[in-house]
Design a protein around this motif. Structure first.
Motif, short mmCIF file in Angstrom:
data_model
loop_
_atom_site.label_atom_id
_atom_site.label_comp_id
_atom_site.label_asym_id
_atom_site.label_seq_id
_atom_site.Cartn_x
_atom_site.Cartn_y
_atom_site.Cartn_z
N MET A 12 0.84 -1.20 0.00
CA MET A 12 0.00 0.00 0.00
C MET A 12 0.87 1.25 0.00
O MET A 12 0.57 2.23 -0.68
N LEU A 15 2.01 1.91 -3.36
CA LEU A 15 0.94 2.33 -4.26
C LEU A 15 0.81 3.85 -4.39
O LEU A 15 0.07 4.32 -5.23
N CYS A 18 0.77 4.96 -7.86
CA CYS A 18 -0.09 4.31 -8.86
C CYS A 18 -1.12 5.25 -9.44
O CYS A 18 -1.76 4.91 -10.43
N CYS A 23 -5.76 4.25 -3.48
CA CYS A 23 -4.47 3.69 -3.10
C CYS A 23 -3.55 4.75 -2.51
O CYS A 23 -2.82 4.48 -1.56
N TRP A 47 2.81 -8.03 -5.75
CA TRP A 47 1.78 -7.30 -6.45
C TRP A 47 2.11 -7.17 -7.92
O TRP A 47 3.27 -7.06 -8.30
N CYS A 57 -3.15 -0.45 -9.09
CA CYS A 57 -4.17 -0.26 -8.07
C CYS A 57 -5.49 -0.81 -8.60
O CYS A 57 -6.37 -0.07 -9.04
N ALA A 61 -5.26 -5.43 -4.74
CA ALA A 61 -4.55 -4.25 -4.22
C ALA A 61 -5.54 -3.13 -3.89
O ALA A 61 -5.45 -2.49 -2.85
N LYS A 62 -6.49 -2.90 -4.79
CA LYS A 62 -7.48 -1.86 -4.55
C LYS A 62 -8.39 -2.24 -3.38
O LYS A 62 -8.72 -1.40 -2.54
N ALA A 65 -6.56 -1.65 -0.22
CA ALA A 65 -6.48 -0.21 0.04
C ALA A 65 -7.78 0.29 0.67
O ALA A 65 -7.76 1.10 1.59
#
Length: 95
Positions: A12, A15, A18, A23, A47, A57, A61-62, A65
């Motif tokens: 994170m 990110l 990104c 993120c 990732w 993101c 991953a999103k 977040a």
């Protein structure tokens, strides 16, 4: 699970580059909560990255977040002690 938690938090922080608001917000929150330093991650994240080596993101991953953004600093810190809490429950749904 603790290793996954650290990996998610470290990712994170990565990110921030990104370009996605959710993120970036999570990366800033992690830093503000004192969970990751400016030095970056542990180098062991898995990732998906784009052609510029920026973490994408999207997907898990999103979702992670969004879990960070929904949790308080106290809840995030408690997750490091192994406490099962709302953040951990949210994170498990991302994978």
């Amino acid at each position: 699970m603790k290793a996954l938690l650290f990996s998610v938090l470290a990712a994170m922080f990565a990110l921030a580059s990104c370009g996605e608001d959710v993120c970036e917000k999570a990366a800033n929150k992690i830093k503000d909560c004192g969970l990751v330093s400016d030095s970056g991650d542990d180098g062991e994240t898995t990732w998906e990255v784009d052609e510029n080596e920026n973490v994408k993101c999207e997907g898990a991953a999103k979702c992670a977040a969004e879990c960070v953004n929904d949790a308080s600093c106290d809840v995030l810190k408690a997750a490091f002690t192994g406490e099962t809490n709302s953040y951990m429950t949210c994170l498990e749904k991302c994978y």
